[in-house]
Design an enzyme around this catalytic site. Structure first.
Site: not given
Ligand code: 5GP
Ligand code: ZN
Length: 113
Positions: A101, A47, A92, A8, A99
């Protein structure tokens, strides 16, 4: 906006990041721990916890449009890329703000991001 949610804050510029795309509904920025040469996260400005949180179609469409723009800008439209939405514990999911990827720039067929 959820006060304790990092995405957020990034999506709404409370915390700045390395943005690659933005419009009224979504922001996209580079993952801080990239798993591929292109590793961009597409997030809605509102959110939602994950893909099963009654996400409006308009928001999904905006996220899909962002993917299209990012693929072209990153030069991976033709070479190919992967879009992943980890949702919940078995996937995971670490950050509990929806989000996608966007991963590309290398062969991904043997990976599972
Ligand atoms: P997931 O929740 O799908 O497992 O992945 C979360 C992703 O967010 C991870 O690939 C991690 O590297 C990325 N991530 C987590 N916190 C931050 C942040 O503060 N900034 C950025 N740019 N990426 C983040
Ligand atoms: Zn959020």
């Amino acid at each position: 906006m959820k006060d304790d949610c990092i995405f957020c804050k990034i999506a709404n510029h409370v915390i700045e990041s390395d943005y690659v795309y933005e419009d009224d509904l979504v922001a996209a920025f580079r993952d801080m721990s990239p798993a591929a040469p292109t590793h961009v996260l597409v997030v809605p400005k509102e959110h939602y916890a994950h893909m099963a949180d009654n996400v409006p179609g308009e928001t999904i469409a905006a996220m899909a449009h962002a993917v299209d723009e990012i693929a072209k800008a990153e030069g991976i439209q033709e070479s190919g890329f992967r879009v992943v939405a980890n949702s919940g514990p078995d996937a995971g999911q670490v950050v509990h703000h929806l989000h996608w990827h966007v991963l590309g720039g290398k062969r991904l067929v043997d990976d599972f991001a």
